[in-house]
Design a protein around this motif. Structure first.
Motif, PDB file in Angstrom:
ATOM      1  N   ASN B 166       0.443  -1.322  -0.006  1.00 10.37           N
ATOM      2  CA  ASN B 166      -0.072   0.317  -0.333  1.00 10.37           C
ATOM      3  C   ASN B 166       0.905   0.836   0.552  1.00 10.37           C
ATOM      4  O   ASN B 166       1.396   1.110   0.886  1.00 10.37           O
ATOM      5  CB  ASN B 166      -0.779  -0.425   1.125  1.00 10.37           C
ATOM      6  N   ASN B 167       0.582   2.374  -0.792  1.00  7.20           N
ATOM      7  CA  ASN B 167       1.331   3.709  -1.217  1.00  7.20           C
ATOM      8  C   ASN B 167       0.615   4.094   0.134  1.00  7.20           C
ATOM      9  O   ASN B 167       0.068   4.792   0.785  1.00  7.20           O
ATOM     10  CB  ASN B 167       1.001   4.474  -2.624  1.00  7.20           C
ATOM     11  N   THR B 168       1.292   4.823   1.127  1.00  9.63           N
ATOM     12  CA  THR B 168       1.001   5.550   1.945  1.00  9.63           C
ATOM     13  C   THR B 168       1.068   7.248   2.318  1.00  9.63           C
ATOM     14  O   THR B 168       0.861   7.969   2.932  1.00  9.63           O
ATOM     15  CB  THR B 168       1.223   4.998   3.552  1.00  9.63           C
ATOM     16  N   HIS B 169       1.531   7.113   0.589  1.00 15.45           N
ATOM     17  CA  HIS B 169       1.755   8.714   0.828  1.00 15.45           C
ATOM     18  C   HIS B 169       0.422   9.207   0.710  1.00 15.45           C
ATOM     19  O   HIS B 169      -0.477   8.993   0.283  1.00 15.45           O
ATOM     20  CB  HIS B 169       2.943   8.845  -0.863  1.00 15.45           C
ATOM     21  N   ARG B 170       0.601  10.703   1.529  1.00 18.22           N
ATOM     22  CA  ARG B 170      -0.526  11.339   1.186  1.00 18.22           C
ATOM     23  C   ARG B 170      -0.160  12.844  -0.235  1.00 18.22           C
ATOM     24  O   ARG B 170       0.452  13.139  -0.357  1.00 18.22           O
ATOM     25  CB  ARG B 170      -1.182  12.345   2.754  1.00 18.22           C
ATOM     26  N   ILE B 171      -1.512  13.298  -0.718  1.00 21.84           N
ATOM     27  CA  ILE B 171      -0.802  14.143  -1.235  1.00 21.84           C
ATOM     28  C   ILE B 171      -0.805  15.779  -0.460  1.00 21.84           C
ATOM     29  O   ILE B 171      -0.878  15.728   0.493  1.00 21.84           O
ATOM     30  CB  ILE B 171      -2.193  14.491  -1.982  1.00 21.84           C
ATOM     31  N   GLU B 196      -0.627  12.060  -5.553  1.00 18.74           N
ATOM     32  CA  GLU B 196      -0.089  10.728  -4.713  1.00 18.74           C
ATOM     33  C   GLU B 196       1.543  10.392  -4.575  1.00 18.74           C
ATOM     34  O   GLU B 196       1.971  10.197  -4.328  1.00 18.74           O
ATOM     35  CB  GLU B 196      -1.206   9.846  -4.029  1.00 18.74           C
TER      36      GLU B 196
END
Lengths: 329, 239
Positions: B166-171, B196
């Protein structure tokens, strides 16, 4: 509803669910939730997670959010469908009901397997008794000589000798590993359109038949048959059971009926698992009898014939009648 | 989506996606398991060797008998044990981050685990013990559906990656901006995804992608990226 509002509203709930999953998975097989969780709460929360997941997809929220909710739903799904380990009552039910019922359900293939194995065995034994020389064209002279020596009443070196209990345990281990392995192989090779199973069944039937016929011809009846009659009840039946299970696999592939071939094999494999498990149990019992009872020399031949008869009757009655009327629990 | 992902529909009406493990990662897992088995056999071999000198004949026989029984269970049920009690993963699979589940998506059951590991004998054909992973099972994995060997087909199981990536970066935060023209759901989603993934791509690549949307943003290069980011904040934002 916009994504950030949705996230703000449910962030706490998702975090709780996530930490519950973590605790659950850390505890492994013991079904422990974290302190403030119960089955009821889990079910409700899981449904809500599933709902949030579908919502986030239909509202086209960002992939990160959808991915996180997917993980939570997946984790919950794994927890929900986790099976409990087998309790003792289940084992008893298996022995008294499930196993014999599963065998009776496949009675047609069982008959085929019995004919292939016992039928061919008796046929080849009779053939050898009628034409003794044929034995040498099936089994090599060297092997026949070795087997003759094993059952020679004059020598009684190997099988009939007075063994100590320590070598009984040695043979017990050997029989379990060897015979059960053959049984499992007989079942598994059924997936080659049943050909593998038929080959192993016929191979063993002819071999055993020829040996028995040859032993009768050379007149070592009193050392050979008392030895094999006891454990034969479990062992030979178990081979026929393995044959039945293997044939079922092969038939599922050849004649899938209304299912796809893959689905058909999958369904039948799950159906006959009780037979395979029961078969392994029978091989282990047979190995026990063979190692500790059949080989003992202080028992008279009469005792061995009588117990052999009792064991055979028991096996036949067990498969014909045990668990009747109790199949569906 | 990647073509190694398959969808499983659950009674709750949702679709769960799992990523099927390919032959290479499974090969490594198998290699590790084989290594473990080899080490155990090697240890047993030395145990037998030393005890032959040290023990009397009768206790030696008892030892061999017990070892043979253990070997039987080890040969046939090593994988079954771990798949049932250790959440579908043998030690090798655990190291490689994969596990076995039923193809209905539920955790593996006793009967499916037994089936897939007994039918392994056929997967090993025709090499048996020498190159076990190179038998017909490998052909089925390579040319069949969902990387299933014969045992997997018979048991209805699949080998999947245990952890999802899962990519956890937030915008990146920015002042929300309403786009100059109405956007479809897919358009909005594409813009949010772009935002994202910003910090996982190089700047020139970001400019290149943002330039495609010049027709929407009327900007090129860094300014286009910034504008898209503001759109993304508007799409997910609370206002």
């Amino acid at each position: 509803m916009k994504q950030q509002t949705f996230e703000r509203l449910h962030a706490k709930f998702w975090d709780d669910f996530e930490s519950m999953l973590e605790v659950y998975n850390k505890k492994g097989t013991s079904s422990g939730y974290s302190a403030n969780y119960s089955h009821e709460r889990f079910i409700n929360d899981y449904r809500l997670i599933c709902q949030h997941y579908s919502l986030s997809k239909s509202r086209a929220y960002s992939n990160n959010l959808i991915g996180r909710l997917h993980s939570l739903a997946m984790g919950g799904h794994q927890v929900l469908y986790k099976r409990d380990n087998i309790p003792l009552g289940r084992i008893l039910h298996f022995i008294t009901t499930e196993f014999p019922c599963a065998v009776r359900r496949e009675y047609k293939l069982m008959i085929v397997s019995i004919l292939l194995f016992f039928g061919v065995m008796f046929a080849s034994a009779s053939l050898i008794v009628a034409k003794p020389d044929l034995a040498y064209s099936v089994v090599s002279e060297y092997q026949l000589k070795g087997i003759e020596n094993m059952y020679d009443p004059g020598e009684r070196k190997n099988i009939g000798r007075k063994r100590d209990s320590d070598s009984d345990i040695l043979m017990f281990g050997f029989y379990i590993r060897n015979n059960t392995g053959i049984g499992l192989g007989t079942f598994a090779s059924g997936i080659i359109f049943g050909v593998g199973t038929i080959f192993i069944l016929l191979f063993n039937a002819i071999f055993i038949g020829v040996i028995s016929g040859h032993i009768i011809n050379v007149g070592f009846i009193d050392t050979f048959f008392p030895f094999v009659v006891g454990h034969g009840s479990f062992e030979l039946t178990a081979i026929a059971l393995a044959g039945c299970a293997g044939l079922k696999l092969g038939m599922a592939l050849l004649n899938p009926g209304r299912y796809s071939r893959f689905d058909s094999v999958k369904r039948s494999a799950l159906h006959i698992m009780p037979i395979v498990i029961g078969m392994m149990g029978m091989f282990i019992i047979a190995a026990f009898i063979e190692a500790f009872w059949s080989s003992s020399t202080f028992l008279s031949n009469e005792t061995k014939y009588i117990t052999g008869a009792i064991l055979w009757t028991f096996v036949i009655i067990y498969f014909l009648f045990s668990g009747r009327g109790r199949a569906h629990r | 989506m990647l073509d190694t992902q398959i969808k499983i529909e659950t009674p709750e009406g949702i679709e769960l996606g799992v990523r099927i493990a390919g032959p290479v990662v499974r090969g490594f897992a198998y290699f590790i398991d084989s290594l473990i088995k080899f080490v155990v056999y090697f240890a047993l071999y030395f145990l037998v060797l030393f005890s032959y000198a040290g023990l009397s004949e009768s206790s030696f026989n008892v030892l061999i008998g017990i070892l043979l029984i253990l070997m039987f269970f080890f040969e046939w049920f090593y994988s079954v044990f771990f798949e049932i009690f250790k959440d579908g993963a043998t030690p090798g699979k655990k190291v490689m981050g994969i596990k076995v589940i039923c193809d209905s998506g539920v955790p593996i059951t006793w009967s499916s685990s037994l089936t897939r590991n007994i039918v392994r004998v056929v997967d090993m054909l025709p090499f048996f013990y020498f190159f076990p992973s190179c038998g017909v099972g490998l052909l089925f994995i390579l040319f069949g559906k969902n990387f299933k060997r014969i045992g997997d087909i018979a048991a209805g199981t699949i080998v999947v990656h245990a952890k999802e990536k899962n990519n956890t970066h937030r915008i990146a935060e920015a002042e929300p901006l309403v786009p100059s023209q109405p956007l479809s759901l897919d358009d909005k989603k594409a813009i949010v995804m772009f935002s994202e993934r910003l910090n996982s791509m190089s700047e020139p690549r970001a400019y290149e992608l943002a330039d495609i949307l010049e027709i929407l943003t009327d900007e090129l290069g860094p300014k286009g990226v910034e504008k898209l980011n503001r759109y993304a904040n508007w799409v997910v934002g609370e206002k």
